[in-house]
Design a protein around this motif. Structure first.
Motif, PDB file in Angstrom:
ATOM      1  N   UNK A   2       0.832  -1.202   0.000  1.00 33.67           N
ATOM      2  CA  UNK A   2       0.000   0.000   0.000  1.00 33.67           C
ATOM      3  C   UNK A   2       0.867   1.254   0.000  1.00 33.67           C
ATOM      4  N   UNK A   3       1.976   1.218   0.730  1.00 30.43           N
ATOM      5  CA  UNK A   3       2.884   2.365   0.721  1.00 30.43           C
ATOM      6  C   UNK A   3       3.392   2.627  -0.695  1.00 30.43           C
ATOM      7  N   UNK A   4       3.744   1.564  -1.386  1.00 30.75           N
ATOM      8  CA  UNK A   4       4.208   1.703  -2.767  1.00 30.75           C
ATOM      9  C   UNK A   4       3.108   2.273  -3.665  1.00 30.75           C
ATOM     10  N   UNK A   5       1.903   1.791  -3.483  1.00 32.16           N
ATOM     11  CA  UNK A   5       0.768   2.273  -4.274  1.00 32.16           C
ATOM     12  C   UNK A   5       0.497   3.755  -4.000  1.00 32.16           C
ATOM     13  N   UNK A   6       0.553   4.137  -2.736  1.00 36.05           N
ATOM     14  CA  UNK A   6       0.307   5.537  -2.349  1.00 36.05           C
ATOM     15  C   UNK A   6       1.321   6.451  -3.030  1.00 36.05           C
ATOM     16  N   UNK A   7       2.586   6.044  -3.041  1.00 35.12           N
ATOM     17  CA  UNK A   7       3.622   6.887  -3.634  1.00 35.12           C
ATOM     18  C   UNK A   7       3.509   6.916  -5.161  1.00 35.12           C
ATOM     19  N   UNK A   8       3.271   5.755  -5.775  1.00 34.02           N
ATOM     20  CA  UNK A   8       3.185   5.689  -7.232  1.00 34.02           C
ATOM     21  C   UNK A   8       2.012   6.492  -7.781  1.00 34.02           C
ATOM     22  N   UNK A   9       0.892   6.415  -7.104  1.00 31.70           N
ATOM     23  CA  UNK A   9      -0.306   7.063  -7.610  1.00 31.70           C
ATOM     24  C   UNK A   9      -0.575   8.422  -6.959  1.00 31.70           C
ATOM     25  N   UNK A  10       0.339   8.864  -6.121  1.00 32.82           N
ATOM     26  CA  UNK A  10       0.193  10.153  -5.433  1.00 32.82           C
ATOM     27  C   UNK A  10      -1.159  10.229  -4.712  1.00 32.82           C
ATOM     28  N   UNK A  11      -1.477   9.190  -3.951  1.00 33.25           N
ATOM     29  CA  UNK A  11      -2.742   9.126  -3.207  1.00 33.25           C
ATOM     30  C   UNK A  11      -2.772  10.238  -2.166  1.00 33.25           C
ATOM     31  N   UNK A  12      -3.897  10.959  -2.104  1.00 35.43           N
ATOM     32  CA  UNK A  12      -4.013  12.097  -1.190  1.00 35.43           C
ATOM     33  C   UNK A  12      -4.595  11.703   0.155  1.00 35.43           C
ATOM     34  N   UNK A  13      -5.407  10.636   0.191  1.00 36.22           N
ATOM     35  CA  UNK A  13      -6.112  10.254   1.419  1.00 36.22           C
ATOM     36  C   UNK A  13      -6.469   8.784   1.337  1.00 36.22           C
ATOM     37  N   UNK A  14      -6.392   8.089   2.481  1.00 35.14           N
ATOM     38  CA  UNK A  14      -6.722   6.670   2.538  1.00 35.14           C
ATOM     39  C   UNK A  14      -7.870   6.460   3.523  1.00 35.14           C
ATOM     40  N   UNK A  15      -8.871   5.692   3.094  1.00 34.77           N
ATOM     41  CA  UNK A  15     -10.057   5.415   3.899  1.00 34.77           C
ATOM     42  C   UNK A  15     -10.153   3.909   4.100  1.00 34.77           C
ATOM     43  N   UNK A  16     -10.018   3.458   5.355  1.00 29.50           N
ATOM     44  CA  UNK A  16     -10.078   2.024   5.698  1.00 29.50           C
ATOM     45  C   UNK A  16     -11.437   1.682   6.281  1.00 29.50           C
ATOM     46  N   UNK A  17     -11.997   0.554   5.834  1.00 32.11           N
ATOM     47  CA  UNK A  17     -13.355   0.177   6.218  1.00 32.11           C
ATOM     48  C   UNK A  17     -13.432  -1.135   6.992  1.00 32.11           C
ATOM     49  N   UNK A  18     -12.290  -1.713   7.333  1.00 34.74           N
ATOM     50  CA  UNK A  18     -12.290  -2.958   8.090  1.00 34.74           C
ATOM     51  C   UNK A  18     -10.939  -3.099   8.787  1.00 34.74           C
TER      52      UNK A  18
END
Length: 399
Positions: free
Chosen positions: A98-114
């Motif tokens: 997920x860290x790799x995905x966040x950096x690659x896609x420049x994710x601004x916010x993460x929402x966890x549901x479980x």
């Protein structure tokens, strides 16, 4: 999990394109175990669509499932990761991915549901400095003590969304959360789908024929997955007392994968004289039409539910609802005004409420339906849920 379903440890998944332009719209990533069926999954898909409508980019990571197609059809993107695993080593591995995905896609916010994916997401957001949102969907069990620790990650969000005031009170009481981080956002009913004026007579007739329902016999319906805590055995006992002076058919509508429980309930119904009056019909792909067949919809949960989505859906369809007076049901039903409440686990109280609902004169039934529909439209619509959640996102992104 096959290798192609995982992000490569070194070079990353080639299907994940890095965000080269820093002026692209914000990217919102939601994480959950899988996209199979249920309220968590439905809320995820609804919010992905809302994010897209705001001009942002919607990413969802999960282990996959039948709802992936619906998600992708709306324009959102899905990344397959084994987030349904509770194995500690897998959780740590997912955090790296997920860290790799966040950096690659420049994710601004993460929402966890479980909880399991939330642990991975929390670690990834702490490493990347991204805002972290969680949604408490239920008052999770607290025993044994290790479970409280496992649950604790849901209280670590920069903002914690609770699906009812009941859940918010539970979170404050057991996790000592700063009230300033809590936001109550009830689940939303899709009012375009759950609208009696949009359900054709053909759909209702087709379903009645499939279930072989006799004409003119009132239907008491228990919707939802067939599990012990949903109170089917309690409802059967109550219906056995009703059967002494009236005709009706009791339908359990929902997944019944627990074959042993289904057989137990059928045996209980037969023993109590309800042979031929009780049927567990399994999953239904047209719940709006199913609700149109019901004279009374029941939520008989033995334990308080965080919200109880079927209550709002049935009310939106103008059906009288009888529900146990605890949990999120208390926020959806005004007793004798928009539905009927009974004492949780109390057969006699349930019988009384069922009689009230079944014996409503036509004019009072119509008036109750109108009040219930208006109540849902004003307080529990999908549009309102999405707007309030987007406000939570905006609050963190602006900060």
């Amino acid at each position: 999990m096959t290798d192609e379903l995982e992000l490569a440890e070194a070079g990353g998944d080639p299907s994940i394109e890095p965000a080269s332009d820093k002026h692209l719209p914000p990217v919102v990533l939601q994480v959950l175990p899988a996209l199979v069926t249920g309220g968590v999954e439905r809320g995820t898909v609804d919010m992905a669509q809302a994010v897209l409508e705001e001009g942002a980019i919607a990413l969802v990571a999960s282990a996959g499932g039948p709802m992936v197609y619906e998600l992708q059809r709306s324009g959102a993107e899905h990344v397959v990761l084994p987030l349904d695993s509770k194995n500690p080593w897998r959780i740590l591995s997912n955090a790296r991915r997920l860290e790799e995905l966040i950096r690659l896609r420049n994710v601004a916010l993460v929402h966890a549901r479980s909880r399991a994916p939330a642990w991975s997401a929390w670690l990834a957001t702490r490493r990347t400095g991204r805002p972290f949102v969680t949604t408490f969907h239920a008052p999770y069990g607290l025993k044994p003590p290790i479970k409280r620790l496992y649950n604790q990650v849901m209280a670590r969000g920069d903002r914690i969304i609770c699906i009812s005031h009941f859940v918010a009170e539970h979170v404050q009481r057991h996790y000592r959360v700063d009230p300033g981080r809590l936001r109550v956002v009830p689940r939303g009913v899709d009012l375009e789908r759950f609208d009696p004026s949009r359900v054709s007579a053909e759909r209702v007739i087709r379903l009645a024929q499939r279930w072989r329902l006799p004409d003119g016999v009132p239907v008491i319906m228990l919707p939802g997955r067939l599990t012990r805590w949903k109170g089917a055995a309690l409802l059967i006992e109550a219906c056995a007392r009703l059967a002494r002076d009236r005709e009706f058919l009791l339908l359990a509508v929902g997944s019944d994968r627990n074959r042993n429980l289904r057989q137990e309930l059928e045996a209980q119904a037969s023993k109590l004289g309800l042979g031929g009056r009780f049927a567990a019909v399994g999953d239904c792909d047209d719940m709006p039409a199913a609700f149109m067949l019901a004279d009374v919809v029941v939520s008989a949960s033995l334990e308080p539910e965080g919200f109880g989505r079927v209550i709002g859906e049935a009310q939106a369809m103008g059906r009288p609802v009888v529900a146990a007076a605890h949990g999120g049901a208390l926020e959806q039903i005004d007793d004798a005004e928009t539905g009927f409440l009974f004492n949780p686990g109390d057969v006699e109280s349930l019988v009384v409420s069922l009689r009230h609902a079944l014996d409503l004169p036509s004019e009072e039934r119509a008036a109750l339906a109108e009040r219930a529909v208006e109540h849902v439209r004003a307080n529990f619509s999908k549009a309102l849920m999405c707007r309030r959640t987007l406000e939570v996102y905006d609050e963190l992104l602006r900060a």
